[in-house]
Structure formats: structure tokens, C-alpha cells
Design a protein around this motif. Structure first.
Motif, PDB file in Angstrom:
ATOM      1  N   GLY A  74       0.819  -1.213   0.000  1.00 54.32           N
ATOM      2  CA  GLY A  74       0.000   0.000   0.000  1.00 54.32           C
ATOM      3  C   GLY A  74       0.846   1.253   0.000  1.00 54.32           C
ATOM      4  O   GLY A  74       1.961   1.276  -0.532  1.00 54.32           O
ATOM      5  N   LEU A  75       0.305   2.290   0.627  1.00 57.88           N
ATOM      6  CA  LEU A  75       0.982   3.590   0.704  1.00 57.88           C
ATOM      7  C   LEU A  75       0.954   4.095   2.128  1.00 57.88           C
ATOM      8  O   LEU A  75      -0.071   3.995   2.805  1.00 57.88           O
ATOM      9  N   ASP A  76       2.085   4.632   2.582  1.00 53.90           N
ATOM     10  CA  ASP A  76       2.161   5.194   3.933  1.00 53.90           C
ATOM     11  C   ASP A  76       2.915   6.503   3.873  1.00 53.90           C
ATOM     12  O   ASP A  76       4.137   6.542   3.933  1.00 53.90           O
ATOM     13  N   GLN A 118       4.601   4.253  -4.609  1.00 52.64           N
ATOM     14  CA  GLN A 118       3.557   4.131  -5.628  1.00 52.64           C
ATOM     15  C   GLN A 118       3.960   3.148  -6.728  1.00 52.64           C
ATOM     16  O   GLN A 118       3.133   2.372  -7.218  1.00 52.64           O
ATOM     17  N   LEU A 176      -4.287  -4.527   1.663  1.00 53.27           N
ATOM     18  CA  LEU A 176      -3.877  -3.127   1.525  1.00 53.27           C
ATOM     19  C   LEU A 176      -3.695  -2.410   2.866  1.00 53.27           C
ATOM     20  O   LEU A 176      -4.481  -2.593   3.796  1.00 53.27           O
ATOM     21  N   CYS A 205      -2.891   1.679   4.259  1.00 53.52           N
ATOM     22  CA  CYS A 205      -2.872   3.068   3.799  1.00 53.52           C
ATOM     23  C   CYS A 205      -2.912   4.027   4.979  1.00 53.52           C
ATOM     24  O   CYS A 205      -3.755   3.891   5.872  1.00 53.52           O
ATOM     25  N   PHE A 207      -4.976   8.306   0.957  1.00 56.31           N
ATOM     26  CA  PHE A 207      -6.174   7.666   0.401  1.00 56.31           C
ATOM     27  C   PHE A 207      -6.430   8.017  -1.068  1.00 56.31           C
ATOM     28  O   PHE A 207      -6.678   7.116  -1.876  1.00 56.31           O
ATOM     29  N   LEU A 225      -4.035   6.102  -3.216  1.00 55.21           N
ATOM     30  CA  LEU A 225      -4.337   4.670  -3.201  1.00 55.21           C
ATOM     31  C   LEU A 225      -5.494   4.347  -4.145  1.00 55.21           C
ATOM     32  O   LEU A 225      -5.418   3.402  -4.935  1.00 55.21           O
ATOM     33  N   TYR A 266      -8.878  -3.871   2.607  1.00 51.83           N
ATOM     34  CA  TYR A 266      -8.199  -2.663   3.102  1.00 51.83           C
ATOM     35  C   TYR A 266      -8.298  -2.760   4.612  1.00 51.83           C
ATOM     36  O   TYR A 266      -9.354  -2.615   5.187  1.00 51.83           O
TER      37      TYR A 266
END
Length: 200
Positions: free
Chosen positions: A99-101, A113, A132, A134, A138, A141, A156
């Protein structure tokens, strides 16, 4: 019940996994999915799942541990996934945790990404759901998921967003895991009567 997100290879579970599994099963949890965080624990989790019939796993690159990996990590993940899914009675049931943090102090957003997009693609190649993660990313994502929508869906986890954000995820074929954040003081109900929190 199946717990779709438990880092069973971390404390306190790994102190006595046999007892932890017994307690889970007494509580009605019959199977547990362990999301991995990166190359550092892929093998460890695979061995753990071979040892205990109730355990299954996902293979992924958690954004929080991005700094631990070199640029070829997605190629290595592809090899690991290919080998895992070809095993008879494979216990690899997902890609992730990924995911993305953007809450991390020093973060390479572009790299996160790129790796997320690669893992979404791998999930579709191997027909696996996605797990996922995050934080404070958001919109980015959602854009990534729209660009490479997981054909097998996914979860998620630890969702703490608004009703509208939940609908966006569900419309993309994902499930949401709601954690303890809905019990926080800052949680409030929106106009529709649904509880929402400030995403962290």
C-alpha cells in the motif's frame, strides 16, 4: 471465522504460537492469514504456515519497510509468488501487505507508488486478492486501484475513513477491515449516521 490480517510471526503470537492458535480456535477463529512485510520475513512466514494447518499467508512489500529493500525487490517478489502458487495445496492466498504510507517522516512517495502498482499487477497475474495498508494517502491509493483493479478483490485493513471513502473501496470490489479506531474519542458520526474518523 477467518482472521484475514494477523502478523502471527510477531510478538506476542510467536512467543507461543501453539497456544495462540488454540486460543484463537476457542474464540471461533479457525483460520488466520499472515500478511508479510517484505523479504525479511517471507521465508519465516512460509515455514510457519507449513507447520500449522490453520495458517495461510500473503507475500508483499509493506510501505513502512520500503527502505529495507533494493530496486529489484518486485522482481524477487514475482519469483517468490510464482513458486508459492505452484506448490501443491499452496498456502499463499494473497499479495500483501502492500500500500501507501505517507505518514512516515522521510518517505519516497514515488517509490511506494511504483511498488504498489507492481504488486497490484502481480495480484492480477497470479489471481490473488490484495491486502492493503494506507495512511495519509487515500486519494493516491484509490487512483492506483482504479488503474489496476484487483480482479480477485482484497481487504483494506484498519480502515478509519469516512462512509464515502468506504463506499469508494466497496465499489472497487474491496472489503474493509474496521479496527479499534472507531472507538477513539475523535470518532464522530457523519450526516448519514455512520461513524467516521480522521484518517491517520
Amino acid at each position: 471465522m477467518i482472521d484475514t490480517h494477523c502478523h502471527f510471526d510477531f510478538p506476542p503470537f510467536n512467543n507461543d504460537p501453539k497456544r495462540a492458535l488454540m486460543l484463537a480456535q476457542e474464540g471461533g477463529v479457525k483460520k488466520i492469514v499472515i500478511p508479510t512485510v517484505g523479504q525479511s520475513n517471507w521465508s519465516k512466514v512460509q515455514r510457519l504456515c507449513q507447520r500449522y494447518p490453520a495458517l495461510y499467508y500473503g507475500l508483499g512489500i509493506h510501505p513502512f519497510f520500503s527502505a529495507e529493500h533494493t530496486s529489484d525487490v518486485c522482481q524477487r517478489l514475482n519469483i517468490e509468488l510464482k513458486e508459492a502458487v505452484q506448490q501443491p495445496h499452496s498456502k499463499c492466498v494473497a499479495v500483501g501487505e502492500c500500500g501507501l504510507d505517507f505518514a512516515i517522516e522521510i518517505v519516497d512517495r514515488e517509490l511506494q507508488q511504483t511498488w504498489l502498482q507492481a504488486q497490484l499487477q502481480l495480484a492480477n497475474i497470479y489471481r490473488l486478492p490484495i491486502i492493503l495498508h494506507c495512511r495519509k494517502a487515500f486519494p493516491e491509493l484509490v487512483r492506483a486501484i482504479k488503474a489496476e483493479t484487483p480482479s480477485q478483490g482484497g481487504v483494506y485493513h484498519g480502515f478509519s475513513g469516512s462512509y464515502q471513502q468506504a463506499v469508494q473501496l466497496i465499489d472497487l470490489g474491496l472489503k474493509i477491515g474496521v479496527g479499534g479506531t472507531i472507538t477513539y474519542e475523535r470518532a464522530k458520526k457523519n450526516a448519514r449516521g455512520y461513524r467516521e474518523t480522521t484518517p491517520f
